[in-house]
Design a protein around this motif. Structure first.
Motif, short mmCIF file in Angstrom:
data_model
loop_
_atom_site.label_atom_id
_atom_site.label_comp_id
_atom_site.label_asym_id
_atom_site.label_seq_id
_atom_site.Cartn_x
_atom_site.Cartn_y
_atom_site.Cartn_z
N LEU A 14 0.82 -1.21 0.00
CA LEU A 14 0.00 0.00 0.00
C LEU A 14 0.86 1.26 0.00
CD1 LEU A 14 -3.03 0.44 -0.07
CD2 LEU A 14 -3.00 0.67 2.42
N LYS A 15 1.95 1.24 0.73
CA LYS A 15 2.86 2.38 0.73
C LYS A 15 3.40 2.65 -0.66
CE LYS A 15 4.57 1.99 5.48
NZ LYS A 15 5.76 1.70 6.32
N ARG A 16 3.80 1.59 -1.36
CA ARG A 16 4.34 1.75 -2.71
C ARG A 16 3.29 2.31 -3.67
NH1 ARG A 16 6.78 -3.23 -1.53
NH2 ARG A 16 5.31 -4.37 -2.83
N LEU A 17 2.06 1.82 -3.53
CA LEU A 17 1.00 2.30 -4.41
C LEU A 17 0.67 3.76 -4.13
CD1 LEU A 17 -1.36 -0.81 -4.34
CD2 LEU A 17 -0.02 0.01 -6.28
N CYS A 18 0.65 4.14 -2.87
CA CYS A 18 0.38 5.55 -2.53
C CYS A 18 1.47 6.46 -3.09
CB CYS A 18 0.28 5.71 -1.01
SG CYS A 18 -1.24 5.06 -0.28
N LYS A 19 2.70 5.98 -3.07
CA LYS A 19 3.80 6.77 -3.63
C LYS A 19 3.69 6.85 -5.14
CE LYS A 19 8.84 7.16 -3.55
NZ LYS A 19 10.11 6.56 -3.03
N GLU A 20 3.35 5.73 -5.76
CA GLU A 20 3.23 5.68 -7.22
C GLU A 20 2.13 6.59 -7.74
OE1 GLU A 20 2.16 2.38 -10.73
OE2 GLU A 20 2.65 1.73 -8.69
N ASP A 60 5.70 5.96 8.36
CA ASP A 60 4.83 4.89 8.82
C ASP A 60 3.45 5.39 9.23
OD1 ASP A 60 6.49 2.74 8.42
OD2 ASP A 60 7.38 2.82 10.42
N ASP A 61 3.29 6.70 9.35
CA ASP A 61 2.01 7.26 9.78
C ASP A 61 1.00 7.21 8.63
OD1 ASP A 61 2.98 7.77 12.29
OD2 ASP A 61 3.53 9.85 11.84
N PHE A 62 -0.23 6.90 8.98
CA PHE A 62 -1.30 6.72 7.99
C PHE A 62 -2.30 7.87 8.13
CE2 PHE A 62 -5.30 4.56 6.61
CZ PHE A 62 -4.90 4.27 5.30
N TYR A 63 -2.61 8.52 7.00
CA TYR A 63 -3.50 9.67 6.98
C TYR A 63 -4.68 9.42 6.05
CZ TYR A 63 -0.18 12.65 9.46
OH TYR A 63 0.65 13.19 10.42
N VAL A 64 -5.84 9.94 6.43
CA VAL A 64 -7.00 9.91 5.55
C VAL A 64 -7.48 11.33 5.31
CG1 VAL A 64 -7.73 7.61 6.30
CG2 VAL A 64 -8.63 9.62 7.48
N PHE A 99 -3.98 2.64 11.00
CA PHE A 99 -4.30 1.70 9.94
C PHE A 99 -4.76 0.38 10.57
CE2 PHE A 99 -2.89 -1.75 7.07
CZ PHE A 99 -3.63 -1.42 5.95
N ALA A 100 -5.86 -0.20 10.03
CA ALA A 100 -6.44 -1.40 10.65
C ALA A 100 -6.87 -2.44 9.64
CB ALA A 100 -7.61 -1.00 11.56
N GLY A 101 -6.10 -2.57 8.56
CA GLY A 101 -6.35 -3.68 7.64
C GLY A 101 -6.93 -3.27 6.32
N VAL A 102 -6.90 -4.22 5.38
CA VAL A 102 -7.40 -4.01 4.03
C VAL A 102 -8.47 -5.06 3.72
CG1 VAL A 102 -5.59 -5.44 3.00
CG2 VAL A 102 -6.71 -3.70 1.61
N GLU A 103 -9.44 -4.67 2.93
CA GLU A 103 -10.52 -5.59 2.56
C GLU A 103 -10.00 -6.64 1.59
OE1 GLU A 103 -15.06 -4.72 1.45
OE2 GLU A 103 -13.67 -4.27 -0.18
N ASP A 181 1.30 4.66 18.09
CA ASP A 181 2.02 3.59 17.40
C ASP A 181 1.53 3.37 15.98
OD1 ASP A 181 3.58 3.11 19.56
OD2 ASP A 181 2.49 1.35 20.27
N PHE A 182 2.45 2.92 15.13
CA PHE A 182 2.07 2.40 13.82
C PHE A 182 1.74 0.93 13.99
CE2 PHE A 182 3.52 0.03 10.01
CZ PHE A 182 2.55 0.46 9.13
#
Length: 236
Positions: A14-20, A60-64, A99-103, A181-182
């Motif tokens: 997911l990190k790679r996709l967000c960067k891409e 490592d921090d997750f933002y929406v 972050f708490a998982g992916v469907e 925490d992450f």
């Protein structure tokens, strides 16, 4: 153990996709983005959900991103500028969450979509019932399997579905949280699936899994929630 060529999503993928797709996320262009739904922790007893394009990572921090004005004071413009530079023009508020998982593509016995981080009651037969948490094993290219990560192997959900094993969501691994925490979901699932656990250990973890998300550190508080008949909305 089964190896397949399916694409799976964990935090690193997911990190790679967000960067891409950083430009599209910053510009709010969602018609070309992947349909990856994630779950995140808003507060005690409350999960939120977002699709790819409405979230990103800063380290490592997750933002929406959220349009609700209640998040106005939590908006972090410094993080937005650090991630997107001057290549963003979307409105709304970017705020940090857990972050708490992916469907996944799998559904349980009640027709509910399974997420990584879910605790599953796995019924292989009348005489064989186990409780495992779902993780996402993947190579760097994202090929792998949604699975129960066990001691030195893993059990793919695809194999369980093929055998018509009954899978029922019972809770999640997001208990005893720390807001700073992450959360590494696979690590949490492996801790839940501890192969050396006693029967008492498994029952204790299962109880905590039912009352999630939860920040209480003391285990007795989860027992107290059960005694008073508290209801948590982790399914919503």
């Amino acid at each position: 153990m089964t190896t397949n060529n399916k694409k799976v999503v964990n935090e690193e993928v997911l990190k790679r996709l967000c960067k891409e797709y950083r430009y599209e996320i910053g510009a709010g262009i969602d018609d070309v983005l992947l349909k990856i739904k994630v779950r995140y922790v808003i507060d005690t007893n409350k999960f939120g959900y977002a699709y790819f394009g409405d979230y990103f990572f800063f380290g490592d921090d997750f933002y929406v991103w959220d349009d609700d004005d209640k998040w106005k004071d939590d908006h972090n413009q410094d993080v937005v500028e650090a991630v997107f530079n001057d290549r963003h023009d979307r409105s709304g508020y970017a705020h940090r969450v857990i972050f708490a998982g992916v469907e996944t593509e799998f559904v349980d016995s009640n027709g509910e979509r399974i997420f990584t981080g879910d605790v599953i009651k796995l019924e292989e037969s009348v005489d064989y019932v186990q409780y495992y948490a779902v993780g996402a094993w993947a190579h760097e290219d994202g090929v792998g399997s949604y699975c129960f990560i066990l001691d030195n192997h893993y059990l793919p959900l695809e194999d369980c579905a093929r055998r018509n094993s009954k899978m029922t969501r019972m809770g999640t691994v997001f208990y005893q949280l720390d807001a700073s925490d992450f959360i590494e979901v696979n690590m949490r699932t492996m801790q839940f699936n501890g192969w050396r656990d006693t029967y008492e250990d498994r029952q204790r973890k299962l109880l905590m899994a039912k009352f999630t998300p939860n920040f209480d550190k003391e285990e007795w508080k989860y027992s107290a929630l059960e005694i008073i008949g508290a209801e948590y909305n982790w399914r919503e």
